[in-house]
Structure formats: structure tokens, C-alpha cells
Design a protein around this motif. Structure first.
Motif, PDB file in Angstrom:
ATOM      1  N   ILE A 171      46.174  30.135  34.051  1.00  0.00           N
ATOM      2  CA  ILE A 171      45.461  30.164  35.326  1.00  0.00           C
ATOM      3  C   ILE A 171      45.813  28.912  36.131  1.00  0.00           C
ATOM      4  N   THR A 172      45.997  29.081  37.431  1.00  0.00           N
ATOM      5  CA  THR A 172      46.226  27.963  38.341  1.00  0.00           C
ATOM      6  C   THR A 172      45.316  28.116  39.555  1.00  0.00           C
ATOM      7  N   ALA A 173      45.199  27.044  40.313  1.00  0.00           N
ATOM      8  CA  ALA A 173      44.367  27.071  41.521  1.00  0.00           C
ATOM      9  C   ALA A 173      45.175  27.428  42.762  1.00  0.00           C
ATOM     10  N   THR A 174      46.444  27.802  42.585  1.00  0.00           N
ATOM     11  CA  THR A 174      47.315  28.060  43.736  1.00  0.00           C
ATOM     12  C   THR A 174      47.612  29.540  43.950  1.00  0.00           C
ATOM     13  N   ALA A 175      47.109  30.403  43.068  1.00  0.00           N
ATOM     14  CA  ALA A 175      47.382  31.832  43.204  1.00  0.00           C
ATOM     15  C   ALA A 175      46.774  32.376  44.499  1.00  0.00           C
ATOM     16  N   ASP A 176      47.467  33.329  45.101  1.00  0.00           N
ATOM     17  CA  ASP A 176      46.979  33.961  46.328  1.00  0.00           C
ATOM     18  C   ASP A 176      46.436  35.346  45.975  1.00  0.00           C
ATOM     19  N   VAL A 177      45.122  35.427  45.846  1.00  0.00           N
ATOM     20  CA  VAL A 177      44.480  36.707  45.533  1.00  0.00           C
ATOM     21  C   VAL A 177      43.502  37.097  46.646  1.00  0.00           C
ATOM     22  N   ALA A 178      43.722  36.537  47.822  1.00  0.00           N
ATOM     23  CA  ALA A 178      42.796  36.765  48.935  1.00  0.00           C
ATOM     24  C   ALA A 178      42.704  38.245  49.299  1.00  0.00           C
ATOM     25  N   LYS A 179      43.828  38.954  49.278  1.00  0.00           N
ATOM     26  CA  LYS A 179      43.817  40.369  49.661  1.00  0.00           C
ATOM     27  C   LYS A 179      43.000  41.192  48.665  1.00  0.00           C
ATOM     28  N   ARG A 180      43.216  40.962  47.384  1.00  0.00           N
ATOM     29  CA  ARG A 180      42.493  41.719  46.368  1.00  0.00           C
ATOM     30  C   ARG A 180      41.013  41.337  46.358  1.00  0.00           C
ATOM     31  N   THR A 181      40.723  40.055  46.587  1.00  0.00           N
ATOM     32  CA  THR A 181      39.332  39.626  46.684  1.00  0.00           C
ATOM     33  C   THR A 181      38.638  40.345  47.828  1.00  0.00           C
ATOM     34  N   ALA A 182      39.307  40.426  48.970  1.00  0.00           N
ATOM     35  CA  ALA A 182      38.736  41.096  50.141  1.00  0.00           C
ATOM     36  C   ALA A 182      38.503  42.579  49.875  1.00  0.00           C
TER      37      ALA A 182
ATOM     38  N   LEU B  66      31.208  35.553  51.093  1.00  0.00           N
ATOM     39  CA  LEU B  66      30.923  34.639  49.999  1.00  0.00           C
ATOM     40  C   LEU B  66      31.775  33.384  50.151  1.00  0.00           C
ATOM     41  N   PRO B  67      31.313  32.246  49.671  1.00  0.00           N
ATOM     42  CA  PRO B  67      32.095  31.002  49.795  1.00  0.00           C
ATOM     43  C   PRO B  67      33.367  31.066  48.968  1.00  0.00           C
ATOM     44  N   ARG B  68      34.367  30.304  49.379  1.00  0.00           N
ATOM     45  CA  ARG B  68      35.622  30.210  48.649  1.00  0.00           C
ATOM     46  C   ARG B  68      35.613  28.934  47.816  1.00  0.00           C
ATOM     47  N   LEU B  69      35.827  29.077  46.506  1.00  0.00           N
ATOM     48  CA  LEU B  69      35.722  27.953  45.582  1.00  0.00           C
ATOM     49  C   LEU B  69      37.010  27.694  44.816  1.00  0.00           C
ATOM     50  N   HIS B  70      37.569  28.726  44.215  1.00  0.00           N
ATOM     51  CA  HIS B  70      38.788  28.690  43.401  1.00  0.00           C
ATOM     52  C   HIS B  70      39.261  30.132  43.364  1.00  0.00           C
ATOM     53  N   PRO B  71      40.567  30.384  43.409  1.00  0.00           N
ATOM     54  CA  PRO B  71      41.034  31.784  43.459  1.00  0.00           C
ATOM     55  C   PRO B  71      40.437  32.676  42.385  1.00  0.00           C
ATOM     56  N   LEU B  72      40.354  32.185  41.140  1.00  0.00           N
ATOM     57  CA  LEU B  72      39.819  33.023  40.067  1.00  0.00           C
ATOM     58  C   LEU B  72      38.317  33.237  40.236  1.00  0.00           C
ATOM     59  N   VAL B  73      37.598  32.191  40.575  1.00  0.00           N
ATOM     60  CA  VAL B  73      36.152  32.319  40.792  1.00  0.00           C
ATOM     61  C   VAL B  73      35.870  33.260  41.955  1.00  0.00           C
ATOM     62  N   ASP B  74      36.634  33.115  43.039  1.00  0.00           N
ATOM     63  CA  ASP B  74      36.449  33.989  44.203  1.00  0.00           C
ATOM     64  C   ASP B  74      36.684  35.445  43.822  1.00  0.00           C
ATOM     65  N   LEU B  75      37.743  35.689  43.051  1.00  0.00           N
ATOM     66  CA  LEU B  75      38.066  37.053  42.633  1.00  0.00           C
ATOM     67  C   LEU B  75      36.966  37.611  41.734  1.00  0.00           C
TER      68      LEU B  75
ATOM     69  N   LEU C 225      44.418  39.852  36.942  1.00  0.00           N
ATOM     70  CA  LEU C 225      44.986  38.653  36.330  1.00  0.00           C
ATOM     71  C   LEU C 225      46.500  38.786  36.158  1.00  0.00           C
ATOM     72  N   ALA C 226      46.943  39.968  35.803  1.00  0.00           N
ATOM     73  CA  ALA C 226      48.383  40.202  35.669  1.00  0.00           C
ATOM     74  C   ALA C 226      49.078  40.114  37.020  1.00  0.00           C
ATOM     75  N   ASP C 227      48.429  40.658  38.047  1.00  0.00           N
ATOM     76  CA  ASP C 227      49.032  40.669  39.375  1.00  0.00           C
ATOM     77  C   ASP C 227      49.002  39.293  40.030  1.00  0.00           C
ATOM     78  N   GLY C 228      47.885  38.594  39.915  1.00  0.00           N
ATOM     79  CA  GLY C 228      47.732  37.326  40.619  1.00  0.00           C
ATOM     80  C   GLY C 228      48.324  36.133  39.910  1.00  0.00           C
ATOM     81  N   TRP C 229      48.320  36.160  38.577  1.00  0.00           N
ATOM     82  CA  TRP C 229      48.765  34.993  37.806  1.00  0.00           C
ATOM     83  C   TRP C 229      49.842  35.320  36.784  1.00  0.00           C
ATOM     84  N   SER C 230      50.192  36.600  36.622  1.00  0.00           N
ATOM     85  CA  SER C 230      51.038  37.022  35.504  1.00  0.00           C
ATOM     86  C   SER C 230      50.458  36.477  34.203  1.00  0.00           C
ATOM     87  N   ALA C 231      49.137  36.510  34.114  1.00  0.00           N
ATOM     88  CA  ALA C 231      48.431  35.864  33.011  1.00  0.00           C
ATOM     89  C   ALA C 231      48.393  36.738  31.770  1.00  0.00           C
TER      90      ALA C 231
END
Length: 243
Positions: A26-37, A92-101, A208-214
Motif C-alpha cells: 500500500i502507498t499513499a500515492t495511488a489514484d483511486v478517486a474515480k472508484r471512490t466516487a 466525505l473528507p479525503r484522508l489517504h487513498p486507501l482510507v477514502d476508498l 486493491l488489485a486495480d489501485g495498488w496491484s496489491a
């Protein structure tokens, strides 16, 4: 390391179903804004049909809180708090990509979702009634002690990683910029919880697979299968969903 709900808690709440996802990378730089929305859009559509207090998922948690002697409108489960904020504030507030998701997924399913930094959890993690001597670190940096009998997440070091079960997480194991390994826990008590939690877990694994390849491991825990084995740091983490 194992994650489980105590036998005492499961006896008191036999309908409890929990979804667990372990992920690394996990990183704090992933862009998951679209999926979060997209998940928030699902939640907004449901809220358009009525307030969150009428959702069966939320009503089940309100009954549980009342049974624990807590006033449900004062101490809301995390999913209800998120949905209420979304309804009143529109976002909702934005905190960290994973938390937001995870917050967005929680709102979409109306099921509480906790995200814990595994590097900040010591040994086995058990959801159980507190003894009262466990230490909880608030987000403000204050040390608190759960009331005896209060449901919390307790690790081997005696740290409480939550207050009032799904009401409030601990600042100690909260996701931060440097977090890389996490344990995500979703808990539900309503009729149909097994199917809904299974869908939620599958959605999280895909995100997680899509946003982080986790690399992930996941499971759905019930009274018949109550434990989840957490892979040690540096161990192999492979995609799996076990029920």
C-alpha cells in the motif's frame, strides 16, 4: 498472527459475519478517486430513498449498541456515521487513498469497515469485551481505557484498536503516509449479512488489485469459520477468498 472474534462475543451475536482482507504494497500515492466516487454514488443513490437510520444494516447495529447499553444515536457504528455525514455534507473528507476508498465502500454497503496498519498491531488480534486495562490511543494523542465489557479489538500487547466496537478506531494503528501492510475488517449483523459481506470483500480485493496491484488474502468469517491467519510481514501473500 491470527484475527478472530471471541467465543463470548460470537455467543452474544450469533449472526455476526466478518470480512477480512490482508494487503501489502500500500502507498499513499495511488489514484483511486474515480472508484471512490463510484462507491459514493451508490451510497448517495440509496440515501435518496431514505435516511440511513432506516437501512436494515444500520438498524442491526443500533440494536447491538442498545443491547450493549449504549445509546445508538450517541454512539453510531462507523458506517452510519459516514452515511450521515455524506447525507448532511454531501461528501466525505479525503484522508489517504486507501482510507477514502474503504470509507466509500463502507457507505455503499452500509457496513462498518476498519483499516489497520499491521505494523502497528502486536501479535494476535481479538475482538472481545474489554477488561478495562487495555490502552487506547485517540487521534488527539490521549490515552484512554475502554470500559470493562466494552467491545474492542485487542492485540497481544494489550492495546485497544477501537472503542465501542465499530464506533471509533485507534490512532495507534490508523493508516498513515508510510503504511504499507494493512488488515481490513468489515463486520455486519443484519439478515443477509453473509452474502453482502462476501460481495464487499470481493469488491475490496478487486479495488486493491486495480489501485495498488496489491497482493491480497481474504476471508469471510462466521461462527463455523471464526479465524483468519495473517501472513507475517515478508511472507507470501497470494490472492484467495476463503469462507
Amino acid at each position: 498472527m491470527q484475527f478472530e472474534h471471541s467465543a463470548q462475543l460470537r455467543a452474544a451475536y450469533p449472526d455476526l459475519v466478518a470480512g477480512v482482507v490482508q494487503a501489502s504494497g500500500i502507498t499513499a500515492t495511488a489514484d483511486v478517486a474515480k472508484r471512490t466516487a463510484e462507491h459514493l454514488a451508490v451510497a448517495r443513490e440509496r440515501l435518496a430513498g431514505g435516511a440511513e437510520s432506516g437501512f436494515p444494516e444500520i438498524q442491526a447495529w443500533r440494536r447491538a449498541y442498545a443491547a450493549m447499553g449504549l445509546r445508538p444515536t450517541r454512539y453510531r457504528c462507523a458506517a452510519e456515521a459516514l452515511l450521515r455525514r455524506l447525507r448532511l455534507d454531501g461528501d466525505l473528507p479525503r484522508l489517504h487513498p486507501l482510507v477514502d476508498l474503504c470509507n466509500a465502500v463502507s457507505a455503499a454497503y452500509a457496513i462498518p469497515v476498519a483499516v489497520l496498519d499491521l505494523d502497528r498491531v502486536d501479535g494476535d488480534l481479538v475482538v472481545r469485551p474489554a477488561h478495562g486495562d487495555e490502552e487506547y490511543l485517540s487521534f488527539a494523542g490521549d490515552t484512554e481505557h475502554p470500559d470493562p465489557g466494552e467491545v474492542t479489538f485487542v492485540d497481544a500487547a494489550g492495546r485497544a484498536h477501537a472503542r465501542r466496537w465499530t464506533n471509533r478506531q485507534s490512532g495507534w494503528s490508523a493508516v498513515r503516509a508510510g503504511t504499507s501492510s494493512v488488515l481490513i475488517v468489515a463486520e455486519a449483523l443484519h439478515p443477509g449479512a453473509a452474502a453482502d459481506v462476501t460481495r464487499l470483500v470481493a469488491a475490496l480485493v478487486a479495488e486493491l488489485a486495480d489501485g495498488w496491484s496489491a497482493p491480497t488474502r481474504a476471508g469471510v468469517l462466521t461462527a463455523a469459520a471464526p479465524r483468519f491467519d495473517v501472513t507475517p510481514a515478508g511472507g507470501a501473500v497470494t490472492p484467495a477468498v476463503a469462507g
